[in-house]
Design a protein around this motif. Structure first.
Motif, PDB file in Angstrom:
ATOM      1  N   GLY A   1     -58.719 -20.266 -13.147  1.00 55.83           N
ATOM      2  CA  GLY A   1     -59.664 -21.500 -13.648  1.00 55.83           C
ATOM      3  C   GLY A   1     -59.892 -21.568 -15.153  1.00 55.83           C
ATOM      4  O   GLY A   1     -59.954 -22.328 -15.963  1.00 55.83           O
ATOM      5  N   ILE A   2     -60.272 -20.304 -15.686  1.00 54.00           N
ATOM      6  CA  ILE A   2     -60.486 -20.184 -17.170  1.00 54.00           C
ATOM      7  C   ILE A   2     -59.021 -20.401 -17.951  1.00 54.00           C
ATOM      8  O   ILE A   2     -59.389 -21.119 -18.777  1.00 54.00           O
ATOM      9  N   GLY A   3     -57.909 -19.929 -17.303  1.00 55.58           N
ATOM     10  CA  GLY A   3     -56.551 -20.299 -17.895  1.00 55.58           C
ATOM     11  C   GLY A   3     -56.362 -21.552 -18.197  1.00 55.58           C
ATOM     12  O   GLY A   3     -55.792 -22.226 -18.784  1.00 55.58           O
ATOM     13  N   LYS A   4     -56.521 -22.444 -16.733  1.00 52.87           N
ATOM     14  CA  LYS A   4     -56.574 -23.701 -16.594  1.00 52.87           C
ATOM     15  C   LYS A   4     -57.375 -24.635 -17.797  1.00 52.87           C
ATOM     16  O   LYS A   4     -56.803 -25.409 -18.523  1.00 52.87           O
ATOM     17  N   MET A   5     -58.432 -24.228 -17.935  1.00 50.70           N
ATOM     18  CA  MET A   5     -59.304 -24.947 -19.066  1.00 50.70           C
ATOM     19  C   MET A   5     -58.909 -24.358 -20.473  1.00 50.70           C
ATOM     20  O   MET A   5     -58.874 -25.387 -21.212  1.00 50.70           O
ATOM     21  N   ALA A   6     -58.301 -23.166 -20.695  1.00 56.51           N
ATOM     22  CA  ALA A   6     -57.903 -22.929 -22.044  1.00 56.51           C
ATOM     23  C   ALA A   6     -56.617 -23.723 -22.388  1.00 56.51           C
ATOM     24  O   ALA A   6     -56.298 -24.140 -23.446  1.00 56.51           O
ATOM     25  N   ARG A   7     -55.880 -23.866 -21.248  1.00 58.20           N
ATOM     26  CA  ARG A   7     -54.399 -24.496 -21.609  1.00 58.20           C
ATOM     27  C   ARG A   7     -54.731 -26.141 -21.833  1.00 58.20           C
ATOM     28  O   ARG A   7     -54.445 -26.724 -22.768  1.00 58.20           O
ATOM     29  N   LYS A   8     -55.597 -26.669 -21.099  1.00 57.33           N
ATOM     30  CA  LYS A   8     -55.865 -28.002 -21.370  1.00 57.33           C
ATOM     31  C   LYS A   8     -56.585 -28.220 -22.862  1.00 57.33           C
ATOM     32  O   LYS A   8     -56.563 -29.340 -23.293  1.00 57.33           O
ATOM     33  N   GLY A   9     -57.330 -27.100 -23.179  1.00 55.36           N
ATOM     34  CA  GLY A   9     -58.145 -27.221 -24.651  1.00 55.36           C
ATOM     35  C   GLY A   9     -57.252 -26.815 -25.710  1.00 55.36           C
ATOM     36  O   GLY A   9     -57.429 -26.598 -26.919  1.00 55.36           O
ATOM     37  N   GLY A  10     -55.697 -26.667 -25.352  1.00 57.19           N
ATOM     38  CA  GLY A  10     -54.764 -25.959 -26.307  1.00 57.19           C
ATOM     39  C   GLY A  10     -54.788 -24.654 -27.042  1.00 57.19           C
ATOM     40  O   GLY A  10     -54.275 -24.176 -27.593  1.00 57.19           O
ATOM     41  N   LEU A  11     -55.756 -23.873 -26.153  1.00 58.92           N
ATOM     42  CA  LEU A  11     -55.864 -22.312 -26.438  1.00 58.92           C
ATOM     43  C   LEU A  11     -54.905 -21.627 -25.471  1.00 58.92           C
ATOM     44  O   LEU A  11     -55.034 -20.975 -24.324  1.00 58.92           O
ATOM     45  N   TYR A  12     -53.454 -21.665 -26.016  1.00 61.15           N
ATOM     46  CA  TYR A  12     -52.474 -21.159 -25.043  1.00 61.15           C
ATOM     47  C   TYR A  12     -52.504 -19.554 -24.910  1.00 61.15           C
ATOM     48  O   TYR A  12     -52.044 -19.053 -23.973  1.00 61.15           O
ATOM     49  N   THR A  13     -52.887 -18.934 -26.171  1.00 57.35           N
ATOM     50  CA  THR A  13     -53.084 -17.569 -26.281  1.00 57.35           C
ATOM     51  C   THR A  13     -54.139 -16.946 -24.980  1.00 57.35           C
ATOM     52  O   THR A  13     -53.950 -15.776 -24.343  1.00 57.35           O
ATOM     53  N   VAL A  14     -55.118 -17.845 -24.686  1.00 54.91           N
ATOM     54  CA  VAL A  14     -56.388 -17.317 -23.999  1.00 54.91           C
ATOM     55  C   VAL A  14     -55.858 -17.558 -22.702  1.00 54.91           C
ATOM     56  O   VAL A  14     -56.187 -16.904 -21.746  1.00 54.91           O
ATOM     57  N   ALA A  15     -55.132 -18.596 -22.290  1.00 57.42           N
ATOM     58  CA  ALA A  15     -54.619 -18.934 -21.222  1.00 57.42           C
ATOM     59  C   ALA A  15     -53.650 -17.926 -20.530  1.00 57.42           C
ATOM     60  O   ALA A  15     -53.535 -17.647 -19.699  1.00 57.42           O
ATOM     61  N   GLN A  16     -52.782 -17.440 -21.481  1.00 58.09           N
ATOM     62  CA  GLN A  16     -51.855 -16.410 -21.302  1.00 58.09           C
ATOM     63  C   GLN A  16     -52.462 -15.375 -20.819  1.00 58.09           C
ATOM     64  O   GLN A  16     -52.335 -14.736 -19.908  1.00 58.09           O
ATOM     65  N   HIS A  17     -53.648 -14.894 -21.582  1.00 62.31           N
ATOM     66  CA  HIS A  17     -54.350 -13.701 -21.151  1.00 62.31           C
ATOM     67  C   HIS A  17     -55.044 -13.718 -19.800  1.00 62.31           C
ATOM     68  O   HIS A  17     -55.123 -12.702 -19.114  1.00 62.31           O
ATOM     69  N   SER A  18     -55.555 -14.822 -19.445  1.00 58.06           N
ATOM     70  CA  SER A  18     -56.182 -15.376 -18.415  1.00 58.06           C
ATOM     71  C   SER A  18     -55.292 -15.088 -17.019  1.00 58.06           C
ATOM     72  O   SER A  18     -55.585 -14.687 -16.157  1.00 58.06           O
ATOM     73  N   LEU A  19     -54.259 -15.763 -17.247  1.00 60.91           N
ATOM     74  CA  LEU A  19     -52.935 -15.639 -16.128  1.00 60.91           C
ATOM     75  C   LEU A  19     -52.634 -14.314 -16.021  1.00 60.91           C
ATOM     76  O   LEU A  19     -52.328 -13.776 -14.925  1.00 60.91           O
ATOM     77  N   THR A  20     -52.544 -13.319 -17.023  1.00 64.66           N
ATOM     78  CA  THR A  20     -52.216 -11.906 -16.851  1.00 64.66           C
ATOM     79  C   THR A  20     -53.398 -11.444 -16.131  1.00 64.66           C
ATOM     80  O   THR A  20     -53.013 -10.563 -15.110  1.00 64.66           O
ATOM     81  N   GLN A  21     -54.870 -11.734 -16.371  1.00 62.89           N
ATOM     82  CA  GLN A  21     -55.851 -10.899 -15.684  1.00 62.89           C
ATOM     83  C   GLN A  21     -55.721 -11.359 -14.177  1.00 62.89           C
ATOM     84  O   GLN A  21     -56.225 -10.640 -13.430  1.00 62.89           O
ATOM     85  N   ALA A  22     -55.432 -12.704 -14.038  1.00 63.54           N
ATOM     86  CA  ALA A  22     -55.446 -13.128 -12.752  1.00 63.54           C
ATOM     87  C   ALA A  22     -54.365 -12.449 -11.870  1.00 63.54           C
ATOM     88  O   ALA A  22     -54.491 -11.954 -10.789  1.00 63.54           O
ATOM     89  N   ASN A  23     -53.198 -11.925 -12.543  1.00 66.22           N
ATOM     90  CA  ASN A  23     -51.970 -11.495 -11.787  1.00 66.22           C
ATOM     91  C   ASN A  23     -52.641  -9.985 -11.381  1.00 66.22           C
ATOM     92  O   ASN A  23     -52.278  -9.520 -10.226  1.00 66.22           O
ATOM     93  N   VAL A  24     -53.252  -9.421 -12.350  1.00 64.62           N
ATOM     94  CA  VAL A  24     -53.728  -8.096 -12.022  1.00 64.62           C
ATOM     95  C   VAL A  24     -54.697  -8.138 -10.954  1.00 64.62           C
ATOM     96  O   VAL A  24     -54.872  -7.009  -9.870  1.00 64.62           O
ATOM     97  N   ALA A  25     -55.617  -8.993 -11.157  1.00 64.36           N
ATOM     98  CA  ALA A  25     -56.576  -9.078  -9.703  1.00 64.36           C
ATOM     99  C   ALA A  25     -55.981  -9.435  -8.537  1.00 64.36           C
ATOM    100  O   ALA A  25     -56.249  -8.864  -7.443  1.00 64.36           O
ATOM    101  N   PHE A  26     -55.012 -10.288  -8.529  1.00 60.89           N
ATOM    102  CA  PHE A  26     -54.144 -10.801  -7.078  1.00 60.89           C
ATOM    103  C   PHE A  26     -53.481  -9.392  -6.754  1.00 60.89           C
ATOM    104  O   PHE A  26     -53.398  -9.102  -5.396  1.00 60.89           O
TER     105      PHE A  26
END
Length: 76
Positions: free
Chosen positions: A43-68
């Motif tokens: 969810g954080i990654g999605k909000m970041a991507r929509k806001g144009g914060l692509y580095t934050v989005a990439q970090h969030s997706l990496t963290q999601a992958n680790v959690a999953f």
């Protein structure tokens, strides 16, 4: 109202909600619920991507992958 101000009215407020999200992430870690943590990171990654914060989005997706991945190892 200026055009730029009008267009910025729907920009997600990532900084304002960060304290709440951080508390939720900590609680999911304490409760040992990596699936919930991963979902929040997505969810954080999605909000970041929509806001144009692509580095934050990439970090969030990496963290999601680790959690999953943690979630999968708990189920074994």
């Amino acid at each position: 109202m200026a055009s730029k101000q009008w267009n910025n009215r729907s920009t997600p407020d990532i900084t304002g909600s960060s304290a709440i999200l951080n508390v939720r992430l900590v609680l999911s870690r304490i409760a040992n619920e990596p699936y919930i943590e991963g979902s929040m990171w997505l969810g954080i990654g999605k909000m970041a991507r929509k806001g144009g914060l692509y580095t934050v989005a990439q970090h969030s997706l990496t963290q999601a992958n680790v959690a999953f991945c943690k979630s999968l190892s708990l189920n074994e």
